[in-house]
Design a protein around this motif. Sequence first.
Motif, PDB file in Angstrom:
ATOM      1  N   LYS A 169       7.732  40.553  25.741  1.00 62.73           N
ATOM      2  CA  LYS A 169       6.961  39.671  24.857  1.00 62.73           C
ATOM      3  C   LYS A 169       7.845  39.259  23.684  1.00 62.73           C
ATOM      4  N   ASN A 170       8.659  38.271  23.908  1.00 64.34           N
ATOM      5  CA  ASN A 170       9.686  37.925  22.915  1.00 64.34           C
ATOM      6  C   ASN A 170       9.386  36.648  22.149  1.00 64.34           C
ATOM      7  N   ILE A 171       8.164  36.147  22.238  1.00 64.56           N
ATOM      8  CA  ILE A 171       7.806  34.929  21.519  1.00 64.56           C
ATOM      9  C   ILE A 171       6.427  35.120  20.910  1.00 64.56           C
ATOM     10  N   PHE A 205       8.553  34.704  29.161  1.00 65.41           N
ATOM     11  CA  PHE A 205       8.559  33.272  28.836  1.00 65.41           C
ATOM     12  C   PHE A 205       9.869  32.944  28.119  1.00 65.41           C
ATOM     13  N   ASP A 206      10.529  33.978  27.605  1.00 67.76           N
ATOM     14  CA  ASP A 206      11.811  33.815  26.924  1.00 67.76           C
ATOM     15  C   ASP A 206      12.924  33.955  27.972  1.00 67.76           C
ATOM     16  N   HIS A 207      13.443  32.839  28.394  1.00 68.59           N
ATOM     17  CA  HIS A 207      14.411  32.864  29.489  1.00 68.59           C
ATOM     18  C   HIS A 207      15.782  33.370  29.036  1.00 68.59           C
ATOM     19  N   ILE A 208      15.995  33.373  27.730  1.00 68.87           N
ATOM     20  CA  ILE A 208      17.233  33.979  27.199  1.00 68.87           C
ATOM     21  C   ILE A 208      17.161  35.502  27.425  1.00 68.87           C
ATOM     22  N   LEU A 219       1.361  46.587  38.713  1.00 65.35           N
ATOM     23  CA  LEU A 219       0.796  46.551  37.364  1.00 65.35           C
ATOM     24  C   LEU A 219       1.626  45.585  36.531  1.00 65.35           C
ATOM     25  N   GLU A 220       0.935  44.694  35.834  1.00 64.91           N
ATOM     26  CA  GLU A 220       1.628  43.840  34.859  1.00 64.91           C
ATOM     27  C   GLU A 220       1.385  44.427  33.484  1.00 64.91           C
ATOM     28  N   LEU A 221       2.430  44.468  32.676  1.00 59.63           N
ATOM     29  CA  LEU A 221       2.308  44.997  31.317  1.00 59.63           C
ATOM     30  C   LEU A 221       3.257  44.243  30.402  1.00 59.63           C
ATOM     31  N   ASP A 222       2.924  44.249  29.108  1.00 62.32           N
ATOM     32  CA  ASP A 222       3.745  43.536  28.122  1.00 62.32           C
ATOM     33  C   ASP A 222       4.453  44.570  27.253  1.00 62.32           C
ATOM     34  N   VAL A 223       5.723  44.348  26.948  1.00 57.85           N
ATOM     35  CA  VAL A 223       6.412  45.294  26.065  1.00 57.85           C
ATOM     36  C   VAL A 223       6.966  44.613  24.818  1.00 57.85           C
ATOM     37  N   GLN A 224       6.936  45.400  23.732  1.00 48.35           N
ATOM     38  CA  GLN A 224       7.486  44.980  22.442  1.00 48.35           C
ATOM     39  C   GLN A 224       8.203  46.184  21.835  1.00 48.35           C
TER      40      GLN A 224
END
Length: 238
Positions: free
Chosen positions: A111-113, A142-145, A33-38
């Motif tokens: 999800k950092n951008i 996408f935020d490699h930091i 499962l792919e999911l996005d977190v904030q």
Amino acid sequence: MVLNFAHRGSLTEAPENTLPAFQKAISHGAHALELDVQLTKDDQLIVCHDHKLSRFNKLIKGLIKDFMLEEIKQIDVGASFSEAYKGTTLITLDELLEICPEDIMLNIEIKNIPVIYEGIEAKLIDCLKRRNRMENIIISSFDHIALANIQKLAPELDLGMLFYYRILRPWEYAKHSGLTITSIHPNNVYVDQTFVQECKRLGYKVYPYTVNKEERYKELIHYGADGVFSNNPEIFVR
Ligand code: G3P
Ligand code: MG
């Protein structure tokens, strides 16, 4: 084995990133499962792709980060999808971990951008440790930091490096980043055989996103992709 990643769950069938979407993906036999977190205003890990809540209800102005979890939980994110899902709400990462079997891989995308959530990496690791779920996980961004921060805090976790744009030799970029990257997650539109081969030559797995046409899926597998993200995973699992 080619991994079938259900992108935000089975999002053609149920509101994305919600329990019904994940449950459908699992029942169809998705491997991952792919999911996005904030983070909410009160620093809770919430599973959601968009930063703006207007995506679910045009009357709600503001960003995830401006609302308490309790307030977000009152938003109906299902009604705009279909009448059948009226009343569906967003879930916390904790809630997903509670129902997700251990043999289902989780790809948690930070999800950092454009919003940058300071400290999200530590909160994510705390949550996974508390739930005893440090295995069968890929953290991507996408935020490699953010990836670098994860590696510092929990080097045992697998890291997936996301790329949206068609940059020159991303595999070399990954190698020189100083990070221990397990997989490259490119936008599928520019992935060809050379791309896959170069990544694999340097020891990376390749998981292109997001592929919904069977022909393209077969092409990517033919190039040697190790897995594919799809909005309707049931097609490819079949
Ligand atoms: O992780 C793959 C994919 O989800 C990245 O793009 O915008 O759908 O989160 P996005
Ligand atoms: Mg994502």
